[in-house]
Write a protein that holds these residues in place. Sequence first.
Motif, mmCIF file in Angstrom:
data_model
loop_
_atom_site.group_PDB
_atom_site.id
_atom_site.type_symbol
_atom_site.label_atom_id
_atom_site.label_comp_id
_atom_site.label_asym_id
_atom_site.label_seq_id
_atom_site.Cartn_x
_atom_site.Cartn_y
_atom_site.Cartn_z
ATOM 1 N N ILE A 142 41.178 6.590 13.935
ATOM 2 C CA ILE A 142 39.754 6.895 14.137
ATOM 3 C C ILE A 142 39.510 7.214 15.611
ATOM 4 O O ILE A 142 40.006 6.523 16.500
ATOM 5 N N SER A 143 38.764 8.276 15.857
ATOM 6 C CA SER A 143 38.277 8.474 17.218
ATOM 7 C C SER A 143 36.773 8.735 17.146
ATOM 8 O O SER A 143 36.219 8.885 16.057
ATOM 9 N N THR A 144 36.123 8.768 18.300
ATOM 10 C CA THR A 144 34.666 8.876 18.297
ATOM 11 C C THR A 144 34.185 9.938 19.278
ATOM 12 O O THR A 144 34.837 10.207 20.287
ATOM 13 N N ILE A 145 33.054 10.505 18.958
ATOM 14 C CA ILE A 145 32.356 11.362 19.917
ATOM 15 C C ILE A 145 30.872 11.012 19.863
ATOM 16 O O ILE A 145 30.395 10.473 18.862
ATOM 17 N N SER A 146 30.155 11.324 20.955
ATOM 18 C CA SER A 146 28.699 11.184 20.941
ATOM 19 C C SER A 146 28.102 12.571 20.845
ATOM 20 O O SER A 146 28.583 13.498 21.493
ATOM 21 N N VAL A 147 27.074 12.713 20.036
ATOM 22 C CA VAL A 147 26.393 14.000 19.913
ATOM 23 C C VAL A 147 24.889 13.826 20.101
ATOM 24 O O VAL A 147 24.360 12.734 19.903
#
Lengths: 162, 84
Positions: A142-147
């Motif tokens: 799992i990886s994450t980004i902010s949008v």
Amino acid sequence: MSSEITVEEQQKMVGDFLEGLAKSFGLEASAENVSADDDSFEVNLVGDKTALGALIGPRGSHLVALHEVTKTMLQRRLPGANRARIRVDVAGFRQRRREILQAYVQELAKSVLGDGVEKGLETMNAADRKVVHDTANEIEGISTISVGDEPRRRVVLIPSKA
Amino acid sequence: MSEQEGTTAEEVLLYLIAQLVEHPDQVELEIEESDTKISLMAKVSSEDIGRVIGKRGRVANSIRTLVRAAAVKDGVEVEVDFSD
């Protein structure tokens, strides 16, 4: 000397400040050092839970104000010093919310791993987003980004490419 | 400690300001009461006004939030303003 003030000394100042504020509210409360590392620390104000609700407020709104004045107090007292990042809690409110958010992120991550489809969370403030990032990035795959832009910024959990 | 002299809201407001300013000796509180609410006007030294207001009024608004929370204990509604 003032620029060399230790995290422990800053934590003590914050604890004293919070206890003094509680007293001005007519409350008996004591500051508890939750954690401290090189550049951040957390102080939790404990006492009668019902009475301390005044310092938490609806959905933690008073706690946000409390954090702001505490941070400002430290800036005023230690101008130019190497100040630590502070976290202020009352009756473990933030801690409980953090645990609930962590559990939710772990469940969501499982479903992303299951179907390989990215999933977004609702908009959150920076502190909550950090909890989401930290929790999700500990999970393999799992990886994450902010949008989005503040105040409507949110985190998306994405399956990392193998 | 000593007994509280003013209302909870006043005590909280004075405590917070004293913790934030350079010149706590120059802090004055003007209180105006009407039937429905209490207006608290905090006067601080001109050097300190920026300190209690903060960028985009963030500090002032945080102080207001906490003072209003304190006023709940007094059973009144308060309005808080700052001047130098």
